[in-house]
Structure formats: C-alpha cells, structure tokens
Design a protein around this motif. Structure first.
Motif, PDB file in Angstrom:
ATOM      1  N   ALA A  66      32.284  37.991  38.188  1.00 53.60           N
ATOM      2  CA  ALA A  66      33.682  38.071  38.635  1.00 53.60           C
ATOM      3  C   ALA A  66      33.841  38.811  39.962  1.00 53.60           C
ATOM      4  N   HIS A  67      33.048  39.862  40.182  1.00 55.60           N
ATOM      5  CA  HIS A  67      33.148  40.621  41.430  1.00 55.60           C
ATOM      6  C   HIS A  67      32.897  39.721  42.631  1.00 55.60           C
ATOM      7  N   ASP A  68      31.710  39.122  42.657  1.00 54.59           N
ATOM      8  CA  ASP A  68      31.328  38.333  43.822  1.00 54.59           C
ATOM      9  C   ASP A  68      32.129  37.047  43.933  1.00 54.59           C
ATOM     10  N   LEU A  69      32.509  36.489  42.790  1.00 56.32           N
ATOM     11  CA  LEU A  69      33.320  35.277  42.846  1.00 56.32           C
ATOM     12  C   LEU A  69      34.673  35.563  43.502  1.00 56.32           C
ATOM     13  N   SER A  70      35.315  36.657  43.109  1.00 56.72           N
ATOM     14  CA  SER A  70      36.596  37.001  43.736  1.00 56.72           C
ATOM     15  C   SER A  70      36.414  37.282  45.223  1.00 56.72           C
ATOM     16  N   ASP A  71      35.294  37.908  45.570  1.00 55.79           N
ATOM     17  CA  ASP A  71      35.004  38.192  46.975  1.00 55.79           C
ATOM     18  C   ASP A  71      34.849  36.897  47.764  1.00 55.79           C
ATOM     19  N   ASP A  72      34.100  35.942  47.212  1.00 50.85           N
ATOM     20  CA  ASP A  72      33.870  34.680  47.906  1.00 50.85           C
ATOM     21  C   ASP A  72      35.152  33.856  47.999  1.00 50.85           C
ATOM     22  N   MET A  73      36.075  34.106  47.088  1.00 55.85           N
ATOM     23  CA  MET A  73      37.368  33.418  47.125  1.00 55.85           C
ATOM     24  C   MET A  73      38.325  34.052  48.128  1.00 55.85           C
ATOM     25  N   GLY A  74      37.926  35.194  48.699  1.00 58.27           N
ATOM     26  CA  GLY A  74      38.780  35.873  49.667  1.00 58.27           C
ATOM     27  C   GLY A  74      39.796  36.799  49.054  1.00 58.27           C
ATOM     28  N   ILE A  75      39.627  37.107  47.783  1.00 58.86           N
ATOM     29  CA  ILE A  75      40.552  38.011  47.079  1.00 58.86           C
ATOM     30  C   ILE A  75      39.725  39.029  46.292  1.00 58.86           C
ATOM     31  N   ALA A  76      38.853  39.718  47.008  1.00 61.78           N
ATOM     32  CA  ALA A  76      37.881  40.617  46.385  1.00 61.78           C
ATOM     33  C   ALA A  76      38.531  41.648  45.478  1.00 61.78           C
ATOM     34  N   GLY A  77      38.048  41.704  44.233  1.00 63.11           N
ATOM     35  CA  GLY A  77      38.498  42.709  43.286  1.00 63.11           C
ATOM     36  C   GLY A  77      39.854  42.451  42.665  1.00 63.11           C
ATOM     37  N   GLU A  78      40.487  41.350  43.017  1.00 65.45           N
ATOM     38  CA  GLU A  78      41.813  41.051  42.461  1.00 65.45           C
ATOM     39  C   GLU A  78      41.660  40.270  41.147  1.00 65.45           C
ATOM     40  N   PHE A  79      41.146  40.962  40.140  1.00 64.82           N
ATOM     41  CA  PHE A  79      40.812  40.292  38.885  1.00 64.82           C
ATOM     42  C   PHE A  79      42.048  39.820  38.121  1.00 64.82           C
ATOM     43  N   PHE A  80      43.205  40.435  38.397  1.00 60.55           N
ATOM     44  CA  PHE A  80      44.434  40.018  37.726  1.00 60.55           C
ATOM     45  C   PHE A  80      45.155  38.914  38.502  1.00 60.55           C
ATOM     46  N   ASN A  81      44.589  38.532  39.626  1.00 58.52           N
ATOM     47  CA  ASN A  81      45.150  37.430  40.403  1.00 58.52           C
ATOM     48  C   ASN A  81      44.985  36.129  39.614  1.00 58.52           C
ATOM     49  N   PRO A  82      46.057  35.358  39.451  1.00 51.49           N
ATOM     50  CA  PRO A  82      45.955  34.101  38.690  1.00 51.49           C
ATOM     51  C   PRO A  82      44.850  33.179  39.195  1.00 51.49           C
ATOM     52  N   LYS A  83      44.547  33.225  40.497  1.00 51.45           N
ATOM     53  CA  LYS A  83      43.505  32.353  41.030  1.00 51.45           C
ATOM     54  C   LYS A  83      42.131  32.700  40.445  1.00 51.45           C
ATOM     55  N   VAL A  84      41.853  33.984  40.282  1.00 52.14           N
ATOM     56  CA  VAL A  84      40.585  34.405  39.685  1.00 52.14           C
ATOM     57  C   VAL A  84      40.523  33.972  38.226  1.00 52.14           C
ATOM     58  N   GLN A  85      41.607  34.184  37.515  1.00 51.55           N
ATOM     59  CA  GLN A  85      41.624  33.820  36.099  1.00 51.55           C
ATOM     60  C   GLN A  85      41.556  32.308  35.913  1.00 51.55           C
ATOM     61  N   GLU A  86      42.167  31.570  36.806  1.00 50.72           N
ATOM     62  CA  GLU A  86      42.066  30.107  36.755  1.00 50.72           C
ATOM     63  C   GLU A  86      40.635  29.643  37.019  1.00 50.72           C
ATOM     64  N   ALA A  87      39.953  30.323  37.933  1.00 45.68           N
ATOM     65  CA  ALA A  87      38.561  29.979  38.227  1.00 45.68           C
ATOM     66  C   ALA A  87      37.682  30.226  37.002  1.00 45.68           C
TER      67      ALA A  87
END
Length: 291
Positions: A201-222
């Motif tokens: 989750a750390h690196d995935l959010s970083d690569d998505m351009g929203i590093a560390g935003e684990f509560f961001n719907p985009k991270v949860q959708e991914a």
C-alpha cells in the motif's frame, strides 16, 4: 498439524499412496497457509532489526502465524535469514521472505533454505509472475530443482511426491505496488501457480501520486480492484488470497477492507522497529515527571 490441501491427489496404486503419505509425514506444515485455507486471517510479525531466535519464540508465543523478513529494504544477511527461517519452522511459524528482486538464485535458494512464502516486489505484469512460478514451483507448475531443505526435514523419500507436497506447502506471491502492476493485476492473478497477491500500500499510493493517503478513495479502489482480480482468478480447487502490507498503523482501515473483501487473508501486524521505538517512548513517559 494436518496439512490442508487444495485437492486430493490421485494414486496409481496402494504403493504410490504410501509414498505420498511418507512424504506428507515429514513435511513442515505451513501454518499461515492453513489458516488462510480455512478462511481465517494470518498475521505476520515483521523482523527488521531484532533478529535473535528469542524474538521468533516471543512472536510465536504472542500468537503470530508467520515471520516476515524483507530482504529488499532491510540489512538481514542471507545467513541470518536462513537461521530465522529454520527457527520459525521449528516453532511452527511460516517463514515469509520478500526477496530483493526477481532472480532465480534468490527465489529458489530461499525456498531451499526454509522459506515457505516468497514475495517478489514490483511485479508489474504477468510475464514477471510466470517467472516467479518458474523459479519457485516444482514441475509441472515450474522448474525449481528439488533439493534437500529444512521444510522437508532434509529428506526426499520419493521424488515425485516430494515435489507435489512442496508445491502444496510453499507459496509464490507477486507484490503489486505500482500503477503498472495495478493495471495488469487481472493477468497477474490468473497466472497458474500464483498462490496470492501482496499489495504494497505504501509504494502503490506513492506511485499513484498520493503517497500515504491510505484513506483516499482512489487507494481503496485500487486495493479493491486487486481483490476482485484475485476473486475472479480463483477456482473451486484453489483460492487466490490477498495480503495487505503497510496498513498495520491503521487497523480500522484494514478491518473495513477485509469486511468488503473476505479474500484478504494475511497482513503485517506489527514490526519490531515500531514496537521498540513506541516501547521506549512509553517507558520514558513514565519517568519524565520525576526529573
């Protein structure tokens, strides 16, 4: 502990069945895999800087299913990792090793020296997942050579059935932690021989351009997309599991995701670096007012 299998093997005769049972009797069970196959949640302790056998015994007593060692980021040597894997096996914990890269000498060699789960970071496409299976599984799934190893108590009673049981009790796990891997997650999950997918989750959010935003719907959708890919790739004979990494500081978020996707079956549930630093801070806090 009884080894839970994906499916019952077929035997050509009674002698063949006895050979299989002899191999089965010496195999070290994969506690983590058995928990997941039974529908439960397997919890991993991450070993980073506290590498003594005492720590492994303490983790087992605390109730952890697995010991996770990260060779991509941590300073653990090969010898230290082998010692930790063997100690974990003897305590009944599953040794999980995140190798530095997708190389045969890392994947096969770690499995030959005690690891029961291999995780390959930055798996970006199905071709990489196929290489992992080639290196990490015996025939007919892959091309891993058969060697004397601690997971089989350094014995090979029968060549064919030792390969079979080893394939049943070891796991090849691609890690998805990039946008490219996310875009190819359906093809990665569908590769024969892949047992689970680990989401970094750390690196995935970083690569998505929203590093560390684990509560961001985009991270949860991914994460949800990867879970759905594993569900789609699963069959009645074999379920593809999901593991989540990097969310141990956010147990409520983890619970939310697991409630939505029951195929999330393993996670890191604490690492020694955080435990030690928090423990030091807590100990000091009890004495600061005495200064």
């Amino acid at each position: 502990m009884t080894i839970v299998k994906n499916s019952q093997p077929s035997f050509k005769d009674e002698a063949d069945r006895r050979k299989y049972e002899e191999v089965l009797s010496i195999a070290r069970p994969n506690a983590m895999l058995e928990t997941m196959r039974a529908g439960g949640l397997a919890l991993c302790h991450t070993m980073s800087i506290a590498r003594g056998p005492e720590i492994i015994a303490m983790a087992k007593y605390a109730g952890y299913d697995a010991l996770s060692i990260n060779l991509e980021h941590e300073r653990n040597s090969f010898g230290e990792t082998v010692d930790a894997c063997c100690t974990a096996l003897m305590t009944g914990m599953t040794p999980v090793v995140i190798v530095p890269s997708l190389q045969n000498d890392w994947v096969s060699r770690m499995l030959d020296n005690g690891a029961q789960m291999i995780i390959v970071p930055r798996t970006n496409d199905a071709a990489m997942a196929k290489q992992l299976v080639k290196f990490g599984k015996h025939r007919p799934l892959g091309e891993r050579p058969l060697a004397y190893n601690p997971a089989m108590q350094y014995r090979i009673p029968d060549f064919k059935w030792t390969q079979y049981v080893a394939n049943e009790t070891t796991m090849c796990v691609p890690m998805i932690e990039t946008v490219e891997g996310l875009e190819n997650c359906e093809e990665i999950a569908a590769v024969p021989g892949v047992d689970a997918i680990f989401v970094g989750a750390h690196d995935l959010s970083d690569d998505m351009g929203i590093a560390g935003e684990f509560f961001n719907p985009k991270v949860q959708e991914a994460i949800g997309r990867i879970c759905k890919a594993a569900q789609k790739a699963s069959t009645p004979e074999k379920e593809i599991y999901i593991g989540l990494g990097g969310l141990d500081p956010y147990p409520d978020l983890f619970r939310k995701l697991r409630a939505a996707y029951p195929n999330i079956r393993f996670t890191n549930a604490g690492r020694d670096v955080i435990m030690l630093s928090q423990g030091m801070e807590l100990a000091l806090s009890k004495f600061r007012d005495a200064k």
